[in-house]
Design an enzyme around this catalytic site. Structure first.
Site, mmCIF file in Angstrom:
data_model
loop_
_atom_site.group_PDB
_atom_site.id
_atom_site.type_symbol
_atom_site.label_atom_id
_atom_site.label_comp_id
_atom_site.label_asym_id
_atom_site.label_seq_id
_atom_site.Cartn_x
_atom_site.Cartn_y
_atom_site.Cartn_z
ATOM 1 N N ASP A 174 45.416 18.682 49.904
ATOM 2 C CA ASP A 174 46.244 17.762 49.813
ATOM 3 C C ASP A 174 45.935 16.257 49.934
ATOM 4 O O ASP A 174 45.213 15.714 50.483
ATOM 5 C CB ASP A 174 47.409 18.264 51.263
ATOM 6 C CG ASP A 174 49.049 17.480 50.596
ATOM 7 O OD1 ASP A 174 49.778 18.341 49.488
ATOM 8 O OD2 ASP A 174 48.985 16.529 51.397
ATOM 9 N N ASN A 182 53.567 6.440 46.703
ATOM 10 C CA ASN A 182 54.747 6.658 45.523
ATOM 11 C C ASN A 182 56.730 5.425 46.738
ATOM 12 O O ASN A 182 56.632 4.744 45.173
ATOM 13 C CB ASN A 182 55.409 7.370 45.555
ATOM 14 C CG ASN A 182 54.542 8.584 44.986
ATOM 15 O OD1 ASN A 182 54.261 8.454 43.731
ATOM 16 N ND2 ASN A 182 54.511 10.109 44.746
ATOM 17 N N ASP A 191 51.479 8.638 39.514
ATOM 18 C CA ASP A 191 50.683 9.575 38.869
ATOM 19 C C ASP A 191 49.786 8.343 38.804
ATOM 20 O O ASP A 191 48.356 9.446 38.023
ATOM 21 C CB ASP A 191 51.498 9.400 37.341
ATOM 22 C CG ASP A 191 52.574 10.030 37.968
ATOM 23 O OD1 ASP A 191 52.713 10.217 38.282
ATOM 24 O OD2 ASP A 191 53.544 9.866 36.346
ATOM 25 N N GLU A 217 51.546 16.623 45.370
ATOM 26 C CA GLU A 217 49.910 16.419 45.520
ATOM 27 C C GLU A 217 49.086 17.660 46.062
ATOM 28 O O GLU A 217 48.059 16.864 46.385
ATOM 29 C CB GLU A 217 49.901 15.026 46.693
ATOM 30 C CG GLU A 217 50.809 15.142 47.207
ATOM 31 C CD GLU A 217 51.357 15.214 47.824
ATOM 32 O OE1 GLU A 217 52.277 15.286 49.119
ATOM 33 O OE2 GLU A 217 53.006 15.260 46.840
#
Length: 297
Positions: A174, A182, A191, A217
């Site tokens: 992770d 973000n 992305d 993620e």
């Protein structure tokens, strides 16, 4: 389809090959698995017979109890290709009918256990259609890893096989503080980060080891034949490689880290759900104890 390290919008597929072409540019005859645990795998047909079966020695190995060790083979006979059953327990079916030996024609459907294979003599609209459907069905478009559904199906099969053969280890990975990336930089940058991390992981993972994006993620990797200590060492290698490759933005450089949980079949459970629960708990322990680390206990 190859992608450069600087272009993270497209990434290499992990297991499905591009159809081989002759010097004239025409696609060569091939088999494409269109259902079953090897969905999307394809193999080029040439002069040598292609044996299909459960044994790892087969050119197209399908490790499932419904498949005999050497189930059937496909071989060239002049300008045509023949399929022949090799005395399999569950028989070989061609277009829904059991066969002992038969000639293959473009688009024929072969059933081997719970797997379905299509035979194509070359490029065709149907062959292209199947490849497009397979891409949509099994791959995550951003990373090129298997999507959650297909990865879980593979994990179920591999864990079942590990009960009677070599062990299997599962890594859950992770990205640390990904929500902050973000929120601060926007989802397009998020992305881009995912693409870069996926490329770093792919560069190190052994060929054929299933990689999955489980959502957001979170990534997963299965390592067959690896004990917990070996898988943990490999997880440390991945963690270090991701941390050592910053993501270059137009006006900033982002340092990204991974938290990883590792579990092994047998020692940490006998089902895929057991392994996922164990690896997930260890991944969160890695986050709670400082992030950017591997936990295997």
């Amino acid at each position: 389809m190859a992608a450069s390290k600087n272009n993270t919008s497209e990434t290499d597929r992990h297991s499905v090959g591009t159809p081989a072409r002759s010097e004239s540019g025409a696609c060569k005859p091939r088999l494409i698995v269109v259902s079953g645990m090897l969905l999307g795998q394809q193999i080029e047909l040439g002069e040598a017979p292609v044996i299909i079966g459960r044994s790892s020695d087969c050119a197209l190995a399908m490790p499932h109890p419904s498949v005999s060790r050497q189930h059937c083979h496909v071989r060239r006979d002049g300008d045509r290709y023949l399929i022949e059953d090799l005395g399999s327990t569950n028989r070989t079916f061609l277009n829904g009918k059991p066969i002992t030996r038969a000639e293959l024609r473009d688009g024929d459907q072969i059933s081997v256990g719970n797997n379905t294979i299509k035979f194509f003599t070359g490029a065709s609209l149907e062959a292209n259609y199947h490849e497009e459907l397979i891409d949509l069905a099994i791959y995550d478009s951003l990373t090129g890893f298997f999507n959650h559904r297909h990865f879980r199906a593979l994990l179920d099969e591999h864990v079942a096989g590990a009960r009677t053969s070599a062990p299997l280890s599962l890594l859950l990975m992770d990205l640390d503080c990904f929500k902050q990336i973000n929120d601060r930089h926007g989802h397009p940058v998020g992305d881009q980060v995912l693409g870069v991390v996926a490329q770093v992981i792919r560069e190190l993972v052994p060929a054929g080891a299933p990689l999955g994006r489980l959502g957001g993620e979170e990534f997963a990797l299965t390592l067959r034949g690896k004990l917990l200590a070996e898988a943990t060492a490999f997880a440390e290698l991945l963690r270090g490689a991701v941390g050592a490759r910053p993501v270059e933005l137009r006006d900033a450089r982002l340092n990204v880290t991974l938290s990883i949980g590792v579990a092994q079949s047998g020692a940490d459970g006998v089902t895929s759900a057991d392994l996922l629960r164990c690896a997930d708990a260890r991944m969160y322990r890695a986050k709670q104890t400082g992030r950017n680390r591997v936990c295997a206990v």
